[in-house]
Design an enzyme around this catalytic site. Sequence first.
Site, short mmCIF file in Angstrom:
data_model
loop_
_atom_site.label_atom_id
_atom_site.label_comp_id
_atom_site.label_asym_id
_atom_site.label_seq_id
_atom_site.Cartn_x
_atom_site.Cartn_y
_atom_site.Cartn_z
N HIS A 2 0.88 -1.19 0.00
CA HIS A 2 0.00 0.00 0.00
C HIS A 2 0.91 1.23 0.00
O HIS A 2 1.78 1.37 -0.86
CB HIS A 2 -0.93 -0.12 1.21
CG HIS A 2 -2.08 0.83 1.27
ND1 HIS A 2 -2.45 1.64 0.23
CD2 HIS A 2 -2.94 1.13 2.29
CE1 HIS A 2 -3.50 2.37 0.59
NE2 HIS A 2 -3.81 2.08 1.84
N HIS A 40 -1.85 -2.30 -9.76
CA HIS A 40 -2.89 -1.72 -8.90
C HIS A 40 -4.12 -2.61 -8.97
O HIS A 40 -4.44 -3.14 -10.03
CB HIS A 40 -3.25 -0.30 -9.36
CG HIS A 40 -3.97 0.47 -8.30
ND1 HIS A 40 -5.32 0.37 -8.11
CD2 HIS A 40 -3.49 1.31 -7.36
CE1 HIS A 40 -5.66 1.14 -7.09
NE2 HIS A 40 -4.58 1.71 -6.61
N ASP A 62 2.87 5.64 -6.58
CA ASP A 62 4.07 5.60 -5.76
C ASP A 62 5.36 5.46 -6.56
O ASP A 62 6.45 5.57 -6.00
CB ASP A 62 3.98 4.44 -4.74
CG ASP A 62 2.93 4.72 -3.68
OD1 ASP A 62 2.83 5.89 -3.28
OD2 ASP A 62 2.22 3.79 -3.28
N1 CMC Z 1 5.57 -6.98 -9.93
C1 CMC Z 1 5.46 -8.20 -10.52
N2 CMC Z 1 4.30 -8.87 -10.67
C2 CMC Z 1 3.18 -8.28 -10.22
C3 CMC Z 1 3.20 -7.01 -9.61
C4 CMC Z 1 4.44 -6.36 -9.47
N3 CMC Z 1 4.52 -5.15 -8.91
N4 CMC Z 1 1.95 -6.66 -9.26
C5 CMC Z 1 1.16 -7.66 -9.63
N5 CMC Z 1 1.90 -8.65 -10.21
C6 CMC Z 1 1.37 -9.89 -10.83
C7 CMC Z 1 0.99 -10.91 -9.76
O1 CMC Z 1 2.08 -11.77 -9.45
C8 CMC Z 1 -0.14 -11.64 -10.45
O2 CMC Z 1 0.43 -12.50 -11.40
P1 CMC Z 1 -0.33 -13.91 -11.77
O3 CMC Z 1 -1.65 -13.52 -12.33
O4 CMC Z 1 0.59 -14.57 -12.73
O5 CMC Z 1 -0.44 -14.66 -10.47
C9 CMC Z 1 -0.86 -10.53 -11.23
O6 CMC Z 1 0.15 -9.55 -11.49
C10 CMC Z 1 -2.00 -9.89 -10.46
O7 CMC Z 1 -1.48 -9.41 -9.23
P2 CMC Z 1 -2.21 -9.49 -7.82
O8 CMC Z 1 -1.19 -9.56 -6.74
O9 CMC Z 1 -3.27 -10.54 -7.86
O10 CMC Z 1 -2.92 -8.07 -7.80
P3 CMC Z 1 -3.55 -7.35 -6.55
O11 CMC Z 1 -4.62 -6.52 -7.07
O12 CMC Z 1 -3.90 -8.34 -5.48
O13 CMC Z 1 -2.35 -6.45 -5.98
C11 CMC Z 1 -0.84 -4.65 -5.73
C12 CMC Z 1 -2.19 -5.12 -6.30
C13 CMC Z 1 -0.75 -3.14 -5.85
C14 CMC Z 1 -0.75 -5.02 -4.23
C15 CMC Z 1 0.31 -5.34 -6.52
O14 CMC Z 1 0.26 -4.96 -7.87
C16 CMC Z 1 1.70 -5.04 -5.93
O15 CMC Z 1 2.14 -5.72 -5.01
N6 CMC Z 1 2.39 -3.97 -6.44
C17 CMC Z 1 3.63 -3.56 -5.89
C18 CMC Z 1 3.40 -2.72 -4.64
C19 CMC Z 1 2.88 -1.34 -4.97
O16 CMC Z 1 3.39 -0.65 -5.84
N7 CMC Z 1 1.86 -0.90 -4.20
C20 CMC Z 1 1.28 0.43 -4.34
C21 CMC Z 1 -0.12 0.37 -4.85
S1 CMC Z 1 -0.77 1.97 -5.33
C22 CMC Z 1 -0.70 3.01 -3.98
C23 CMC Z 1 -1.33 2.54 -2.73
O17 CMC Z 1 -2.18 1.65 -2.69
O18 CMC Z 1 -0.98 3.10 -1.71
#
Ligand code: CMC
Length: 429
Positions: A266, A307, A364
């Site tokens: 987050h 996201h 971010d």
């Molecule tokens: N790097 C590599 N792979 C990723 C990433 C990433 N940053 N984000 C998602 N994926 C992949 C994930 O492994 C999954 O792959 P598969 O379908 O093969 O299993 C697919 O993309 C979908 O990801 P998810 O984890 O199911 O998506 P989510 O909606 O549960 O998570 C997220 C969203 C933001 C937590 C995630 O994208 C992430 O961890 N990003 C990095 C951390 C980040 O930048 N967070 C800030 C978010 S925006 C500001 C805020 O919220 O404060």
Amino acid sequence: MSQDVVKIITPEGQTAELPVIRSEMGPPTFDIKTLNKQTGYFTYDSGFAATGSCTSDITFIDGGKGVLLYRGYPIEQLAEQSNFMEVTYLLMNGELPNQSQSNAFNDEITRHTMVHEKIHAFMKGFQYDAHPMAMMMSAIGSLAAFYHNHMDMNNPEDRRLAAIRLIAKMPTVAATVYKNYIGQPFMYPKNSLNFTERLLHMMYGVPAEPYEINPVAAKALDLLFILHADHEQNASTSTVRLVGSTGANPFACISAGIASLWGPAHGGANEAVLNMLDEIGDVSQIDKYIAKAKDKNDPFRLMGFGHRVYKNFDPRATIIRKACHDVLGELGVQDPQLELAMRLEEIALKDEYFVARNLYPNVDFYSGIIYKALGIPVQMFTVMFAIARTVGWTSQWLEQYETPDTRIGRPRQVYRGAKTRDFVPLNKR
Ligand code: CMC
């Protein structure tokens, strides 16, 4: 909103009629509140991927189109033409202020910027290297001790005052955290300054000499704060609402929100992005790290990418990316990490793995580079985010109290543990 119904048939043949809530903006939603009463079934939705937890009039996101609206106003227009205090008024009250409302609001916020002297003593109890988010979470939680006994949660004016106090005091507490972190004397808020100038003065001023505000820095912070002010039912806002649904003290609710924001998935991502860029170090290493991000056996993720809601682009990232160039240019800062971030973005956006999963830079990805150019240490980045998001948290908390069907938040579970069994005395185990 208009209502029709959807019919559900369970495997046992029981039927249920669930109202469909159609709003003029946003997808249609099944109202499943009575599903259990009608069928005995619950729903399972880990991570709330398809579940709304409340109704809200505050912020609208269309993740497919990259749209973000505060009370109907596009984020691009607010970023370009408004300022953080005006956006604060808008989020809290639903409408933009006229001149006299704006003056009165600024004045009111200004009157609540000081914190009890005991907060300084409290702060001094922390070890010198305590993480600023840990101090922030505790200090804001501790304010509940100062504002509890005389607060009537059923009185809308008491609630509004709590929100004003929180918004006004966050920068003061954040600067106190920073001063404690670097071992300098605490600075009192200077009420002749505006919101972001006051924060800069409290962070960078020292009692020994006058401090001159850099208008580029104040304006850059104001923009970042507008972009971070609210984002509908994200993890920290949902945390604030969940804690708020129990009737807890608002300072305790916001402290819980800060805890939730701290996580690297987050708000902690802004700190994690800079740590990641440090780790990558050089453009020549990008391919290696992209491969790590794609490897399911490697926990490494590209921080600042992806996201839950935005599947096209994050409109805040587009604004911040441009601001990053402008601010660094105006401050005369050359940052090799900006070059590295841009190259990383370019490579990732062409990579089949990121394209297939709609993974784009989020808010971010670039915000940390601006904070760094303003001289803010990496560990303070999420604190800055928290100052801005307090506006969203408090607005949502106020709205929750004004929404008639608010109930205590109480999710269910799918139990997968041991079946009923008899206790075995210690000497027989
Ligand atoms: N790097 C590599 N792979 C990723 C990433 C990433 N940053 N984000 C998602 N994926 C992949 C994930 O492994 C999954 O792959 P598969 O379908 O093969 O299993 C697919 O993309 C979908 O990801 P998810 O984890 O199911 O998506 P989510 O909606 O549960 O998570 C997220 C969203 C933001 C937590 C995630 O994208 C992430 O961890 N990003 C990095 C951390 C980040 O930048 N967070 C800030 C978010 S925006 C500001 C805020 O919220 O404060």
